[in-house]
Design a protein around this motif. Structure first.
Motif, PDB file in Angstrom:
ATOM      1  N   TYR A  26     -57.526  90.923 -31.631  1.00  0.00           N
ATOM      2  CA  TYR A  26     -58.929  90.935 -31.229  1.00  0.00           C
ATOM      3  C   TYR A  26     -59.348  89.576 -30.701  1.00  0.00           C
ATOM      4  N   ASP A  30     -65.412  88.627 -28.390  1.00  0.00           N
ATOM      5  CA  ASP A  30     -65.777  89.951 -27.874  1.00  0.00           C
ATOM      6  C   ASP A  30     -65.037  90.996 -28.701  1.00  0.00           C
ATOM      7  N   PRO A  31     -65.457  91.213 -29.968  1.00  0.00           N
ATOM      8  CA  PRO A  31     -64.666  91.995 -30.913  1.00  0.00           C
ATOM      9  C   PRO A  31     -64.884  93.506 -30.892  1.00  0.00           C
ATOM     10  N   ASP A  32     -65.542  94.033 -29.876  1.00  0.00           N
ATOM     11  CA  ASP A  32     -65.852  95.458 -29.871  1.00  0.00           C
ATOM     12  C   ASP A  32     -64.605  96.330 -29.793  1.00  0.00           C
ATOM     13  N   ARG A  33     -63.590  95.867 -29.087  1.00  0.00           N
ATOM     14  CA  ARG A  33     -62.349  96.629 -28.989  1.00  0.00           C
ATOM     15  C   ARG A  33     -61.180  95.653 -28.922  1.00  0.00           C
TER      16      ARG A  33
END
Length: 209
Positions: A26, A30-33
């Motif tokens: 990750y 920007d940890p959304d995906r």
């Protein structure tokens, strides 16, 4: 799925191992995906990243996967994309015991693999060769291991015990030379005296460094 192991990369990404065997990377900004992932097919119980960018992951059923210099950076400080599916994988071996911890020494050249049977295996990563085993005083308890940044000390813990091992390379070199009764080859020095500066280790005919 349930998170079982975490480790930061040299460039700040986060490696995550889950209970179903997926290893994710990750970008924490920007940890959304995830940036990338690979499936090892078994619960990942420990992850370590070496100074050279090598990544090792241990699992609940005794399997260890290594990715040599997967996250190595260039002189300008830029690293490759953190996508485990693009990394070159080698398998260090399997045992019947759960891997409870992994750590890297010698800038990523030496892996310490702790098990729930109270032992710590030492592996030469690039050669896929086990070079020793440490048995803790508390053999029936899970073992954890860590190495000092300069690679000179190994710390091993199990139950209420913590044991420290000093890696005296001059003493080890002398003992290896006595056993071989000849000059060690460059490959032997690299395999049995793992160190980021293996080439600088004195030869058998030389005085200790």
């Amino acid at each position: 799925f349930g998170v079982r192991a975490l480790a930061h990369t040299p460039t700040g990404e986060l490696l995550v191992g889950d209970e179903f065997g997926a290893l994710y990377c990750y970008d924490t900004a920007d940890p959304d995906r995830p940036v990338g992932r690979i499936d090892l097919g078994r619960a990942i119980t420990s992850i370590a990243v070496g100074g050279d960018g090598t990544v090792v992951a241990g699992t609940a059923d005794g399997f260890v996967a290594a990715f040599i210099e997967a996250l190595a950076t260039d002189p300008a400080g830029a690293g490759p994309a953190c996508d485990p599916s693009d990394w070159t994988r080698i398998d260090l071996g399997t045992s019947t015991e759960t891997v409870t911890s992994v750590a890297l020494l010698a800038n990523g050249g030496l892996a310490l693999i702790g098990t729930d049977g109270g032992t710590v295996e030492l592996w030469d990563v690039s050669r896929r060769r086990q070079i020793g085993t440490l048995a803790t005083a508390a053999r029936d308890h899970p073992a954890v291991a860590a190495g000092s940044p300069d690679g000179s000390t190994i710390a091993v813990g199990a139950d209420t015990f913590i044991e420290l091992y000093q890696l005296d390379r001059d003493d080890l070199r002398r003992r290896l030379c006595d056993i071989a009764d000849r000059e060690l080859t460059a490959d032997e020095r690299a395999a049995f005296l793992p160190d980021p500066d293996t080439h600088a280790i004195a030869r058998c005919s030389a005085e200790p460094s």
